[in-house]
Design an enzyme around this catalytic site. Structure first.
Site, short mmCIF file in Angstrom:
data_model
loop_
_atom_site.label_atom_id
_atom_site.label_comp_id
_atom_site.label_asym_id
_atom_site.label_seq_id
_atom_site.Cartn_x
_atom_site.Cartn_y
_atom_site.Cartn_z
N LYS A 131 0.80 -1.22 0.00
CA LYS A 131 0.00 0.00 0.00
C LYS A 131 0.84 1.28 0.00
O LYS A 131 2.06 1.24 0.20
CB LYS A 131 -0.94 -0.01 1.22
CG LYS A 131 -2.00 -1.11 1.17
CD LYS A 131 -2.94 -0.94 0.00
CE LYS A 131 -4.12 -1.90 0.03
NZ LYS A 131 -3.78 -3.30 -0.20
C1 LIG Z 1 -10.15 -3.20 -1.08
C2 LIG Z 1 -9.37 -3.92 -0.01
N1 LIG Z 1 -9.94 -4.17 1.17
C3 LIG Z 1 -9.28 -4.79 2.16
C4 LIG Z 1 -7.98 -5.20 1.99
C5 LIG Z 1 -7.29 -5.92 3.10
O1 LIG Z 1 -6.20 -5.23 3.62
P1 LIG Z 1 -5.17 -5.99 4.61
O2 LIG Z 1 -4.28 -6.81 3.75
O3 LIG Z 1 -4.46 -4.86 5.31
O4 LIG Z 1 -5.97 -6.79 5.57
C6 LIG Z 1 -7.33 -4.96 0.77
C7 LIG Z 1 -5.93 -5.39 0.56
O5 LIG Z 1 -5.38 -5.30 -0.51
C8 LIG Z 1 -8.04 -4.30 -0.26
O6 LIG Z 1 -7.49 -4.06 -1.45
#
Ligand SMILES: Cc1ncc(COP(=O)(O)O)c(C=O)c1O
Length: 326
Positions: A131
């Site tokens: 990210k």
């Molecule tokens: C749209 C979206 N929601 C949730 C997540 C989940 O994030 P995390 O990996 O920090 O749990 C991601 C991860 O890429 C995402 O793209």
């Protein structure tokens, strides 16, 4: 801060008391993390179609998915794109359902003058290693309601009493942040604009590289705002006769990596696989997803690497290579 964005979504659903018998709406095209905890809290996942222009859920598709059991909608700011949140809020208010904003990849995006993450009763961000701001693993939950905030705060630390040490009043969860990672995230927040501008630089390079080719679509700029451009995606218009598998195969043959636009969640084995009925219910998601790829998004991509990648795509489309970026 939470251990990741996925756990922030879980915490919010738990805090809202969503459970068996409830329905929660999510867009078809997103990373599965937007949806998984709907299942884990025992509620039913309902997939809504996406919009041709924003690639996010539209107000019309939200309204079509609402039933008397709908409790919440998780709106996703896909790849940094912003949905039409004014229209979505109006529909949600009319049906008395709560809006959750999954802004996992939208740090730095702005819609109608308001920053991503400022919509809905709660929103979430991701600081995953891919990210714009990263803590390796990490996430953030923002809550716009005092009672809900207290409830989530309580649930994330084993339902610990606020007044008595080592005394638990509910069986809850361990979703505490790591303070070392929080320090890392805090430092990166100081230079958020630099990081967002670096992402936007990639988007502008891609715009330049494909400007002379009609019927190609990159992340749009939201109204009265900007796209944080966490990841630039490219949709091939129908006139090119392309599908993502064919483009990815060609890229791989040329020694490049190719990543698909998110598959419609309902089409994947995790949600029972594709059926003609599902495809017919959410046609835009199935169509757009089939014609989209994600482009390299690393901060460290050099202009030379970008040019080589863009020229590989231009060659797949039968177009002459670019000599350089201006
Ligand atoms: C749209 C979206 N929601 C949730 C997540 C989940 O994030 P995390 O990996 O920090 O749990 C991601 C991860 O890429 C995402 O793209």
């Amino acid at each position: 801060m939470t251990p990741n964005c996925t756990s922030a979504i879980h915490l919010l659903l738990l805090g809202l008391g969503i459970g068996p018998g409830d329905e929660v709406i999510v867009p078809e095209c997103t990373w599965i993390a937007s949806a998984t905890h709907i299942t884990h809290v025992g509620a039913t996942t309902v997939f809504a179609d996406i919009d041709e222009a924003t690639w996010c859920m539209s107000a019309t598709s939200l309204e079509a998915a609402i039933t008397p059991r709908t409790k919440a909608v998780i709106v996703v700011d896909l790849y940094g794109n912003m949905p039409d949140l004014d229209a979505i809020r109006q529909v949600a208010d009319r049906h008395r359902i709560v809006v959750i904003e999954d802004a996992a990849g939208a740090l730095g995006s702005v819609y109608q003058g308001a920053k991503a993450g400022s919509f809905g009763i709660g929103s979430v961000f991701s600081f995953h290693r891919t990210k714009t701001i990263t803590t390796g693993e990490g996430g953030m939950l923002l809550v716009d309601d005092d009672r809900l905030f207290k409830r989530c705060h309580f649930l994330r630390d084993h339902g610990r009493s606020q007044t008595k040490h080592y005394f638990n009043t509910e069986v809850a969860y361990k979703y505490m942040p790591c303070n070392l990672l929080a320090a890392l995230g805090h430092a990166q927040f100081q230079r958020i604009e630099v990081l967002v501008q670096a992402k936007r630089h990639l988007l502008s390079r891609y715009r330049q590289a494909f400007a002379d080719i009609p019927d190609l679509y990159l992340n749009p700029e939201p109204p009265a705002g900007r796209n944080g451009a966490w990841c630039t995606a490219l949709i091939f218009g129908k006139s090119h006769g392309m599908n993502k598998e064919k483009v990815i195969d060609e890229l791989v043959k040329g020694g490049f990596e190719g990543r698909p636009f998110f598959y419609p969640l309902s089409s994947m084995p995790a949600y029972g696989g594709e059926t003609p009925e599902k495809k017919c219910k959410n046609p835009v998601a199935y169509d757009l997803s089939g014609r989209g790829i994600c482009l390299p998004a690393s901060f460290r991509t050099s202009d030379e690497e970008l040019l080589a990648y863009c020229n590989a795509i231009r060659s797949i489309l039968g177009k002459s290579p670019l000599v350089n970026f201006t």
